[in-house]
Design a protein around this motif. Sequence first.
Motif, PDB file in Angstrom:
ATOM      1  N   TYR A  18       6.892  27.772  10.570  1.00  0.00           N
ATOM      2  CA  TYR A  18       7.620  28.250   9.389  1.00  0.00           C
ATOM      3  C   TYR A  18       9.081  28.460   9.750  1.00  0.00           C
ATOM      4  O   TYR A  18       9.445  28.562  10.927  1.00  0.00           O
ATOM      5  N   ARG A  19       9.915  28.513   8.754  1.00  0.00           N
ATOM      6  CA  ARG A  19      11.330  28.809   8.962  1.00  0.00           C
ATOM      7  C   ARG A  19      11.741  29.906   7.993  1.00  0.00           C
ATOM      8  O   ARG A  19      11.163  30.029   6.920  1.00  0.00           O
ATOM      9  N   GLU A  20      12.757  30.668   8.385  1.00  0.00           N
ATOM     10  CA  GLU A  20      13.310  31.666   7.472  1.00  0.00           C
ATOM     11  C   GLU A  20      14.646  31.162   6.953  1.00  0.00           C
ATOM     12  O   GLU A  20      15.385  30.515   7.682  1.00  0.00           O
ATOM     13  N   THR A  21      14.930  31.463   5.695  1.00  0.00           N
ATOM     14  CA  THR A  21      16.268  31.205   5.190  1.00  0.00           C
ATOM     15  C   THR A  21      16.546  32.184   4.044  1.00  0.00           C
ATOM     16  O   THR A  21      15.780  33.119   3.840  1.00  0.00           O
ATOM     17  N   ARG A  30      18.075  32.914  -0.129  1.00  0.00           N
ATOM     18  CA  ARG A  30      18.308  32.296  -1.428  1.00  0.00           C
ATOM     19  C   ARG A  30      19.597  32.840  -2.058  1.00  0.00           C
ATOM     20  O   ARG A  30      20.286  32.152  -2.773  1.00  0.00           O
ATOM     21  N   ARG A  77      19.740  22.319   2.367  1.00  0.00           N
ATOM     22  CA  ARG A  77      18.545  22.134   3.192  1.00  0.00           C
ATOM     23  C   ARG A  77      18.830  21.104   4.290  1.00  0.00           C
ATOM     24  O   ARG A  77      19.321  20.012   4.011  1.00  0.00           O
ATOM     25  N   LEU A 115      10.226  29.177   4.578  1.00  0.00           N
ATOM     26  CA  LEU A 115       9.992  27.758   4.301  1.00  0.00           C
ATOM     27  C   LEU A 115       8.760  27.315   5.075  1.00  0.00           C
ATOM     28  O   LEU A 115       8.552  27.732   6.215  1.00  0.00           O
ATOM     29  N   GLU A 116       7.951  26.469   4.461  1.00  0.00           N
ATOM     30  CA  GLU A 116       6.773  25.972   5.179  1.00  0.00           C
ATOM     31  C   GLU A 116       6.852  24.456   5.307  1.00  0.00           C
ATOM     32  O   GLU A 116       7.399  23.779   4.433  1.00  0.00           O
ATOM     33  N   HIS A 138       8.807  17.286   4.929  1.00  0.00           N
ATOM     34  CA  HIS A 138       9.963  18.137   4.629  1.00  0.00           C
ATOM     35  C   HIS A 138       9.538  19.609   4.594  1.00  0.00           C
ATOM     36  O   HIS A 138       8.359  19.915   4.720  1.00  0.00           O
ATOM     37  N   TYR A 139      10.515  20.500   4.402  1.00  0.00           N
ATOM     38  CA  TYR A 139      10.231  21.924   4.248  1.00  0.00           C
ATOM     39  C   TYR A 139      10.352  22.336   2.787  1.00  0.00           C
ATOM     40  O   TYR A 139      11.187  21.810   2.066  1.00  0.00           O
ATOM     41  N   GLU A 140       9.501  23.280   2.381  1.00  0.00           N
ATOM     42  CA  GLU A 140       9.573  23.811   1.024  1.00  0.00           C
ATOM     43  C   GLU A 140       9.365  25.317   1.069  1.00  0.00           C
ATOM     44  O   GLU A 140       8.760  25.823   2.007  1.00  0.00           O
ATOM     45  N   GLU A 141       9.794  25.988   0.014  1.00  0.00           N
ATOM     46  CA  GLU A 141       9.625  27.442  -0.004  1.00  0.00           C
ATOM     47  C   GLU A 141       8.143  27.823  -0.101  1.00  0.00           C
ATOM     48  O   GLU A 141       7.399  27.272  -0.903  1.00  0.00           O
TER      49      GLU A 141
END
Length: 692
Positions: free
Chosen positions: A476-479, A481, A513, A596-597, A669-672
């Motif tokens: 997972y990633r953190e970002t 909004r 992104r 993000l997953e 890709h990554y998505e929320e």
Amino acid sequence: MKTFEPGSIRNVGLYGHQGSGKTTLAEAMVFLGKTSNRLCSVQEGNSNFDFDSEEIRRRSSMSAAVGYAQWAKKLINIVDVPGDTNFAAETVMASVATDLGIIVVSAVDGVQVGTEKAVELLSSIGVPIMVVVTKVDRERADYGKIVAELQAKFGPTVVPMALPIGSEAAFSGVVDMVNNCAWTYKDPLVGVKGDVPASMASDVESAREPLVEKLAEQDDELMEKYFEEGELSTENLQRALTAGFASGGVIPVVPVNALSCAGVEFLMNIIAAHGPSPLIRKGFKSFKGDNKTDIVIDADGKFFGYVFKSIVDLQAGRISVFRVISGSVAPDSQFVNLTTGAKERFGSIVKLLGKKQEQVDKAVTGDVVAVVKLKETKGGHTIGFEDGEGQLVMPPLPAPCISFAIKPKNNSDEDKLSAAIQKIVEEDPGLQLSRDEESKEFLVSGLGQVHVQSAVDKLKNKFNVDVDLKLPRIPYRETIRGTAKNVEGKHKKQSGGRGQFGVCYIDMLPNVRGGGFEFEDAIFGGSIPKQFIAPIKKGMEDCMGRGVVAGYPCVDIKVRLIDGKYHDVDSDARSFEMAGSRGFKAGVKACTPIILEPIMELTIIVPEEYQGTVMGDISSRRGRIMGGDAIGGKQVVKATVPMSECLQYASDLRSMTSDRGSFSMVFDHYEELPPNLAEKLIADAKIEEEEE
Ligand SMILES: Nc1nc2c(ncn2[C@@H]2O[C@H](COP(=O)(O)OP(=O)(O)O)[C@@H](O)[C@H]2O)c(=O)[nH]1
Ligand SMILES: [Mg+2]
């Protein structure tokens, strides 16, 4: 062994779905070509190509292996490629040694995901292909149906150039429609040439027409002749077949029983007579920095080669398998590793059958050979001369998408584990090894669960290291909004002795992104001295790596440093690192942090009757159907699915389709992550933090 001229070499690669019969076919070829004095088999565990102890245990290929056969005054080099998409990196590497891709398709199973992936790869690099349909001797084999599936999937370039005589257990030979004759096998090893059986006359007539037409299309002159005369001479058809192979304009299909060798002799005749030689291989490029140039293949030019495979043998040491792309090379000499810059001396040059070696006097353009005990040359390195051509441009390797932490069961095995895992990773370019700095555990990343599990099995069975495998941590990633202005990051300790002091003020906002971290120094007027700017940035980068809300790395954030405070005595770099880190954390928390997953792309091929089940199942995994098409009685489904929902997809698909489906999976890709799941993830991370 005698030296063959480059024009007499044929480099074939055997590609296709796992279990379609590639290794069995390779064994048949090296046996008929007398490189192997017996017919070895995957099932008996004595295969020359599946020689690794783990491959023998699994009765399936995990790694690319090479062999060769001398046939009709030609040298046929064979690379046998694993079909399982877990080992797809091997497939990409093996494409260097492939001038003609043989797509192996089972007459019982037809087109599967491995078939599709192989055609995709070889077409993308412009390597001509043909199709060999194996298992025509098996129950429920249906050559006609398989040809129709292939044409539905890959278009009208696919044409049968041979038909099977008899089907299932009665399969006894092939009709060669170019030379208008039949090869029958009473003794499977010795084909007897004869006339086309009268009972097949009408089948042959209707199958021959599209073949002749396709061959005529290869040459304008022939096309005219064909229109005028309605037929072409055998010589003309042969010439057109050679041209069609070279240009990729024809994809011929032939049937064999790879297990008994029936039909394989015929196949080898076609490869020897019509297959492309290394001198006409197109598309090799090299790069130096950003500059790419076409490689001119010159048999008399400077030596240039590419190591596409490292075998780390416990007895013999490192075996580096390479293709001579241009020029030639003799034993007891040296070359330069153009990837690392190291000079490498070597002794013998050998041809390999699996890992059995036979010395040669010279390796000419196009040949596939090996040298042993190189110090640092491994798979993926370009070799040549110092003033050589730069490095070979390769198609991209599939990126590892799943990571497991491994730990020796027995603590005293630490060093052994480290040495063993490095050998395993060297042999398989799809695996990656890293070390989790926090937990000090090894992280093994691969193309799928089976891939990583196979490395663990190797550790245990080949290197005697028993390890614990921890469930994969989803990357997972953190970002963020939202945006925030004028956020303070303050570090202050000013009681007794020399203090620590640093303050920064930042604006934070989301980046596009994939845009990563962007840091802008927007301080005018020197509210903090220049030398403290870099430490602030470093503090932020460290913090990004560790994550803020759930312990996953932060991505795609812009920071603008707008102001700060410092103290003449107490401020130092360390204080400003801390201030940067604090400011960053406060910023993220103020900017609506999100998780993000990773989303995977799945390609699934199933018989039509399972389409509904498979698509319903995709939806239940929060997946999205992206498209699909029909091929004969099968359905291709393309979908994107969150990684966390498809970790066990291999076994799930097996039980959904009674093992009649196949699939491949790559990172997309990554998505929320949906808020309810993100909350849970963040809550779990907090629990862990408190436990520590
Ligand atoms: N009857 C029959 N069995 C075959 C044929 N080709 C392969 N097999 C069997 O199919 C299984 C898989 O073969 P293998 O060569 O390992 O497939 P690979 O994964 O494509 O290399 C083995 O059990 C082989 O004995 C064939 O033409 N006829
Ligand atoms: Mg195999």
